[in-house]
Design a protein around this motif. Structure first.
Motif, PDB file in Angstrom:
ATOM      1  N   CYS A 178       2.321 -16.569   1.987  1.00 47.53           N
ATOM      2  CA  CYS A 178       3.506 -15.923   1.391  1.00 47.53           C
ATOM      3  C   CYS A 178       4.367 -15.308   2.471  1.00 47.53           C
ATOM      4  O   CYS A 178       3.858 -14.634   3.360  1.00 47.53           O
ATOM      5  CB  CYS A 178       3.089 -14.782   0.468  1.00 47.53           C
ATOM      6  SG  CYS A 178       2.255 -15.327  -0.985  1.00 47.53           S
ATOM      7  N   GLU A 230       9.426 -10.404   9.196  1.00 46.96           N
ATOM      8  CA  GLU A 230       8.288 -11.303   9.432  1.00 46.96           C
ATOM      9  C   GLU A 230       8.830 -12.490  10.229  1.00 46.96           C
ATOM     10  O   GLU A 230       9.265 -13.482   9.642  1.00 46.96           O
ATOM     11  CB  GLU A 230       7.713 -11.772   8.095  1.00 46.96           C
ATOM     12  CG  GLU A 230       7.269 -10.635   7.209  1.00 46.96           C
ATOM     13  CD  GLU A 230       7.088 -11.020   5.731  1.00 46.96           C
ATOM     14  OE1 GLU A 230       6.387 -10.282   5.046  1.00 46.96           O
ATOM     15  OE2 GLU A 230       7.649 -12.026   5.283  1.00 46.96           O
ATOM     16  N   ASP A 255       9.728 -16.181  -0.432  1.00 42.74           N
ATOM     17  CA  ASP A 255      10.272 -15.303  -1.462  1.00 42.74           C
ATOM     18  C   ASP A 255      11.679 -14.823  -1.131  1.00 42.74           C
ATOM     19  O   ASP A 255      12.320 -14.176  -1.944  1.00 42.74           O
ATOM     20  CB  ASP A 255       9.322 -14.103  -1.657  1.00 42.74           C
ATOM     21  CG  ASP A 255       8.907 -13.970  -3.101  1.00 42.74           C
ATOM     22  OD1 ASP A 255       9.311 -14.823  -3.902  1.00 42.74           O
ATOM     23  OD2 ASP A 255       8.188 -13.009  -3.429  1.00 42.74           O
ATOM     24  N   ARG A 306      14.500 -16.208  -8.323  1.00 44.82           N
ATOM     25  CA  ARG A 306      14.575 -14.737  -8.300  1.00 44.82           C
ATOM     26  C   ARG A 306      15.964 -14.318  -8.734  1.00 44.82           C
ATOM     27  O   ARG A 306      16.954 -14.909  -8.329  1.00 44.82           O
ATOM     28  CB  ARG A 306      14.229 -14.186  -6.916  1.00 44.82           C
ATOM     29  CG  ARG A 306      12.736 -13.808  -6.859  1.00 44.82           C
ATOM     30  CD  ARG A 306      12.244 -13.254  -5.578  1.00 44.82           C
ATOM     31  NE  ARG A 306      12.537 -11.867  -5.328  1.00 44.82           N
ATOM     32  CZ  ARG A 306      11.787 -11.099  -4.510  1.00 44.82           C
ATOM     33  NH1 ARG A 306      10.702 -11.595  -3.940  1.00 44.82           N
ATOM     34  NH2 ARG A 306      12.121  -9.866  -4.263  1.00 44.82           N
ATOM     35  N   PHE A 333       6.694  -8.903  -6.835  1.00 44.84           N
ATOM     36  CA  PHE A 333       6.352  -8.953  -5.413  1.00 44.84           C
ATOM     37  C   PHE A 333       5.403 -10.110  -5.070  1.00 44.84           C
ATOM     38  O   PHE A 333       5.549 -11.194  -5.589  1.00 44.84           O
ATOM     39  CB  PHE A 333       5.796  -7.592  -4.972  1.00 44.84           C
ATOM     40  CG  PHE A 333       6.681  -6.454  -5.407  1.00 44.84           C
ATOM     41  CD1 PHE A 333       7.830  -6.152  -4.693  1.00 44.84           C
ATOM     42  CD2 PHE A 333       6.410  -5.722  -6.557  1.00 44.84           C
ATOM     43  CE1 PHE A 333       8.683  -5.133  -5.098  1.00 44.84           C
ATOM     44  CE2 PHE A 333       7.253  -4.701  -6.966  1.00 44.84           C
ATOM     45  CZ  PHE A 333       8.384  -4.406  -6.237  1.00 44.84           C
ATOM     46  N   LYS A 334       4.454  -9.830  -4.169  1.00 48.79           N
ATOM     47  CA  LYS A 334       3.567 -10.901  -3.718  1.00 48.79           C
ATOM     48  C   LYS A 334       2.749 -11.486  -4.885  1.00 48.79           C
ATOM     49  O   LYS A 334       2.490 -12.690  -4.935  1.00 48.79           O
ATOM     50  CB  LYS A 334       2.627 -10.344  -2.653  1.00 48.79           C
ATOM     51  CG  LYS A 334       1.596 -11.319  -2.167  1.00 48.79           C
ATOM     52  CD  LYS A 334       0.652 -10.634  -1.203  1.00 48.79           C
ATOM     53  CE  LYS A 334      -0.543 -11.479  -0.894  1.00 48.79           C
ATOM     54  NZ  LYS A 334      -1.566 -10.745  -0.149  1.00 48.79           N
ATOM     55  N   GLN A 360     -10.494  -9.068   7.972  1.00 54.88           N
ATOM     56  CA  GLN A 360      -9.203  -9.155   8.670  1.00 54.88           C
ATOM     57  C   GLN A 360      -9.431  -8.581  10.050  1.00 54.88           C
ATOM     58  O   GLN A 360     -10.099  -7.573  10.203  1.00 54.88           O
ATOM     59  CB  GLN A 360      -8.148  -8.322   7.951  1.00 54.88           C
ATOM     60  CG  GLN A 360      -7.791  -8.871   6.600  1.00 54.88           C
ATOM     61  CD  GLN A 360      -6.686  -8.079   5.905  1.00 54.88           C
ATOM     62  OE1 GLN A 360      -6.149  -7.122   6.444  1.00 54.88           O
ATOM     63  NE2 GLN A 360      -6.367  -8.480   4.704  1.00 54.88           N
ATOM     64  N   GLY A 389      -6.746  -9.034  -0.228  1.00 58.08           N
ATOM     65  CA  GLY A 389      -5.367  -9.518  -0.385  1.00 58.08           C
ATOM     66  C   GLY A 389      -4.994 -10.609   0.594  1.00 58.08           C
ATOM     67  O   GLY A 389      -4.035 -11.327   0.388  1.00 58.08           O
ATOM     68  N   SER A 390      -5.756 -10.731   1.688  1.00 62.17           N
ATOM     69  CA  SER A 390      -5.479 -11.798   2.651  1.00 62.17           C
ATOM     70  C   SER A 390      -6.821 -12.266   3.218  1.00 62.17           C
ATOM     71  O   SER A 390      -7.741 -11.469   3.372  1.00 62.17           O
ATOM     72  CB  SER A 390      -4.601 -11.244   3.768  1.00 62.17           C
ATOM     73  OG  SER A 390      -4.247 -12.265   4.665  1.00 62.17           O
ATOM     74  N   ASP A 399       1.680  -6.172  -7.388  1.00 58.95           N
ATOM     75  CA  ASP A 399       1.447  -5.660  -6.057  1.00 58.95           C
ATOM     76  C   ASP A 399       2.471  -4.542  -5.911  1.00 58.95           C
ATOM     77  O   ASP A 399       3.473  -4.661  -5.236  1.00 58.95           O
ATOM     78  CB  ASP A 399       1.695  -6.810  -5.069  1.00 58.95           C
ATOM     79  CG  ASP A 399       0.895  -6.615  -3.810  1.00 58.95           C
ATOM     80  OD1 ASP A 399       0.471  -5.484  -3.575  1.00 58.95           O
ATOM     81  OD2 ASP A 399       0.727  -7.588  -3.062  1.00 58.95           O
ATOM     82  N   ARG A 441       4.544  -2.934  -2.880  1.00 57.95           N
ATOM     83  CA  ARG A 441       5.496  -3.682  -2.051  1.00 57.95           C
ATOM     84  C   ARG A 441       6.944  -3.459  -2.420  1.00 57.95           C
ATOM     85  O   ARG A 441       7.273  -3.187  -3.550  1.00 57.95           O
ATOM     86  CB  ARG A 441       5.251  -5.188  -2.164  1.00 57.95           C
ATOM     87  CG  ARG A 441       3.868  -5.636  -1.902  1.00 57.95           C
ATOM     88  CD  ARG A 441       3.461  -5.455  -0.493  1.00 57.95           C
ATOM     89  NE  ARG A 441       2.718  -4.222  -0.373  1.00 57.95           N
ATOM     90  CZ  ARG A 441       2.681  -3.482   0.686  1.00 57.95           C
ATOM     91  NH1 ARG A 441       3.393  -3.780   1.733  1.00 57.95           N
ATOM     92  NH2 ARG A 441       1.951  -2.395   0.732  1.00 57.95           N
TER      93      ARG A 441
HETATM   94  O1  LIG Z   1       8.210  -9.598  -2.855  1.00 54.16           O
HETATM   95  C1  LIG Z   1       7.360  -9.883  -1.999  1.00 54.16           C
HETATM   96  C2  LIG Z   1       6.728  -8.935  -1.152  1.00 54.16           C
HETATM   97  C3  LIG Z   1       5.794  -9.352  -0.221  1.00 54.16           C
HETATM   98  N1  LIG Z   1       5.471 -10.653  -0.108  1.00 54.16           N
HETATM   99  C4  LIG Z   1       4.448 -11.103   0.900  1.00 54.16           C
HETATM  100  O2  LIG Z   1       3.243 -10.412   0.677  1.00 54.16           O
HETATM  101  C5  LIG Z   1       2.515 -10.282   1.881  1.00 54.16           C
HETATM  102  C6  LIG Z   1       2.003  -8.853   2.050  1.00 54.16           C
HETATM  103  O3  LIG Z   1       3.071  -7.958   2.124  1.00 54.16           O
HETATM  104  P1  LIG Z   1       3.231  -6.891   3.330  1.00 54.16           P
HETATM  105  O4  LIG Z   1       4.511  -6.189   3.126  1.00 54.16           O
HETATM  106  O5  LIG Z   1       3.011  -7.582   4.622  1.00 54.16           O
HETATM  107  O6  LIG Z   1       2.045  -5.898   2.993  1.00 54.16           O
HETATM  108  P2  LIG Z   1       0.864  -5.327   3.923  1.00 54.16           P
HETATM  109  O7  LIG Z   1       0.714  -3.883   3.641  1.00 54.16           O
HETATM  110  O8  LIG Z   1       1.005  -5.747   5.320  1.00 54.16           O
HETATM  111  O9  LIG Z   1      -0.334  -6.121   3.261  1.00 54.16           O
HETATM  112  C7  LIG Z   1      -1.557  -5.603   2.798  1.00 54.16           C
HETATM  113  O10 LIG Z   1      -1.451  -4.930   1.574  1.00 54.16           O
HETATM  114  C8  LIG Z   1      -0.991  -5.706   0.456  1.00 54.16           C
HETATM  115  C9  LIG Z   1      -1.222  -4.874  -0.787  1.00 54.16           C
HETATM  116  O11 LIG Z   1      -0.486  -3.764  -0.781  1.00 54.16           O
HETATM  117  C10 LIG Z   1      -1.795  -6.988   0.272  1.00 54.16           C
HETATM  118  O12 LIG Z   1      -1.189  -7.778  -0.725  1.00 54.16           O
HETATM  119  C11 LIG Z   1      -1.829  -7.742   1.564  1.00 54.16           C
HETATM  120  O13 LIG Z   1      -2.589  -8.914   1.419  1.00 54.16           O
HETATM  121  C12 LIG Z   1      -2.454  -6.833   2.622  1.00 54.16           C
HETATM  122  O14 LIG Z   1      -2.565  -7.546   3.856  1.00 54.16           O
HETATM  123  C13 LIG Z   1       3.457 -10.726   3.009  1.00 54.16           C
HETATM  124  O15 LIG Z   1       3.035 -12.000   3.451  1.00 54.16           O
HETATM  125  C14 LIG Z   1       4.817 -10.776   2.332  1.00 54.16           C
HETATM  126  O16 LIG Z   1       5.629 -11.760   2.879  1.00 54.16           O
HETATM  127  C15 LIG Z   1       6.047 -11.599  -0.946  1.00 54.16           C
HETATM  128  O17 LIG Z   1       5.748 -12.780  -0.866  1.00 54.16           O
HETATM  129  N2  LIG Z   1       6.985 -11.186  -1.873  1.00 54.16           N
END
Ligand SMILES: O=c1ccn([C@@H]2O[C@H](COP(=O)(O)OP(=O)(O)O[C@H]3O[C@H](CO)[C@@H](O)[C@H](O)[C@H]3O)[C@@H](O)[C@H]2O)c(=O)[nH]1
Ligand SMILES: [Mn+2]
Length: 435
Positions: free
Chosen positions: A97, A104, A133, A242, A250-251, A309, A345-346, A431, A434
């Motif tokens: 994603c 990013e 997205d 969207r 969000f994700k 991770q 989440g990842s 999520d 985010r």
């Molecule tokens: O509307 C959105 C928002 C985010 N993302 C993607 O979601 C991922 C995670 O978002 P990020 O802002 O990077 O969050 P982090 O805090 O870095 O991520 C941690 O925290 C998130 C939960 O809050 C989990 O979903 C993630 O897997 C975890 O690595 C990224 O690849 C984004 O590109 C989308 O695809 N669409």
């Protein structure tokens, strides 16, 4: 030590000492409580005394619950060489994603995509989906370039058994050990580096126009098959619909869309979720995950396999454990020994069936009233029946028809009046942290 068919579970060696430590702690905490209660009966408490007692109660509770992580920590070793032959392995989809190329960097996202395409898994069983997205022109341009580069990179990695398949890491000082080989390998490396740099330059050039970095927040869905040639995994670009006034979740919303879109194109029984800045560090991880999913003893009870991770490039003076070793090393092994670790989440491999239908003991009710749960796409419901083993996959549907149906499940309104996120596919729906 307990041995399963494809993996071995080892209980921590110092278990007795660790438990003794827990008991000593417990005695200390209970004595403290006894002292406080008995003191309370002897004389009326003062305000500071009450505050300290409250603080102690909170700390004792924290201490008490933390002991669970030390009670039965286990570690696991996989026996990938015992897995069935490659042509008997199940399909695997990888979901990456991304959202904003400014936050990013596109080059970094493409490193993640290339490391996913180069996973050590049979190409005809592997599909990589990139959810864009932001709907940004640069992301679409870049995945085309990355897929082109992967055409050379994947055979190179396979031929020489490269372990670090994220090109950026391979060509960095972290990949130095991999380069200690003969002249032929070095020449090939040089060639790969030139191609990698060319890909980077092309993407940078395209991204230098601010128009191409712009997030399109009001857009129709777009799905493009970037690669479907044999010998390489299927590569698909997905940018769901969207609209500024409609919730997108969000994700979680992006993953739900990928889950449906992939149902038409590959419908693998298992899928891996990776954030765009988390490359696949170990190409054998897919086969390792299969050691749990396919093991006759654990397959029915395994819903997901979580890999830790790992973070690099942190401050040498990091005093806050930004590597999160406490979580991924201590606590998760502890949880694994009790009821299983959490989902981070990842870096998690999930069983599509477990996510959409729950445990195998759960009845198939969801499919009896499928539209209520999963929406009104007949094609998607067919794909679910294939996952549940009630039907075999149809092979006579044209690519255009599949894409048309996949677009229909990528709209903002698809989940309206369904139970997506409430009863079906619950964990991927929201999520909320985010933006
Ligand atoms: O509307 C959105 C928002 C985010 N993302 C993607 O979601 C991922 C995670 O978002 P990020 O802002 O990077 O969050 P982090 O805090 O870095 O991520 C941690 O925290 C998130 C939960 O809050 C989990 O979903 C993630 O897997 C975890 O690595 C990224 O690849 C984004 O590109 C989308 O695809 N669409
Ligand atoms: Mn992130």
């Amino acid at each position: 030590m307990r041995s399963f068919t494809y993996h071995v579970e080892t209980v921590q060696a110092w278990l007795a000492l660790s438990r003794l430590h827990i008991i000593i702690h417990l005695i200390a905490v209970v004595s403290l409580c006894y002292y406080r209660i008995s003191h309370l009966l002897l004389q009326p408490p003062t305000a500071p005394w009450i505050l300290i007692t409250l603080a102690e109660i909170i700390l004792s509770m924290l201490c008490f619950f933390n002991q669970a992580f030390r009670w039965h920590p286990v570690s696991r070793t996989t026996l990938t060489h015992k897995l069935p032959r490659e042509d008997h392995l199940p399909g695997l989809d990888i979901f990456v994603c991304t959202l904003d190329p400014e936050k990013e960097p596109t080059l970094q996202v493409m490193d993640t995509v290339v490391s996913s395409i180069a996973m050590d898994y049979p190409s005809d069983k592997l599909a990589v989906y990139l959810s864009d997205d932001g709907g940004c022109p640069v992301t679409l341009y870049a995945i085309r370039e990355a897929s082109e580069f992967a055409r050379d990179w994947v055979p190179f990695c396979r031929k020489y058994g490269v372990k670090l398949r994220c090109p950026k890491v391979f060509f960095s000082p972290m990949g130095q050990d991999e380069h200690l080989r003969d002249e032929e390998f070095k020449a090939q490396c040089h060639l790969m580096k030139t191609k990698y740099e060319k890909m980077q330059k092309n993407i940078e050039k395209f991204g230098s126009d601010p128009e191409n970095l712009r997030i399109v927040s009001d857009r129709a869905p777009r799905i493009e098959i970037i690669n479907d040639q044999r010998g390489l995994p299927l590569v698909v670009y997905v940018s769901r619909e969207r609209r500024p006034t409609l919730p997108h979740k969000f994700k979680g919303g992006a993953l739900n869309t990928l889950l449906r879109v992939s149902g038409f194109l590959s419908n693998a029984p298992y899928f891996l979720v990776v954030d765009c800045d988390m490359f696949c560090n170990d190409p054998t991880s897919a086969k390792q995950a299969m050691c749990f999913f396919l093991d006759p003893h654990t397959s029915k009870t395994t819903a997901f396999v979580q890999f830790p991770q790992m973070f690099h490039n942190l401050s040498k003076k990091d005093i806050y454990d930004s590597q999160t070793r406490t979580a991924f090393k201590t606590m998760w092994q502890g949880m694994d020994g009790l009821r299983g670790p959490g989902l981070s989440g990842s870096g998690n491999y999930l069983s599509r069936s477990a996510l959409l239908f729950g445990s195998p003991n759960q009845k198939n009710d969801y499919l009896l009233d499928a539209q209520k749960y999963f929406g009104n796409s007949a094609g998607f419901i067919e794909s679910l029946k294939v996952i549940r083993g009630q039907k075999t996959a149809k092979t006579n549907i044209s690519r255009e028809d599949r894409l048309r149906e996949a677009l229909a499940v990528s709209t903002c309104s698809y989940e309206n009046n369904t139970k997506w996120g409430r009863e079906a596919s619950g964990i991927l729906i929201c999520d909320l942290t985010r933006e």
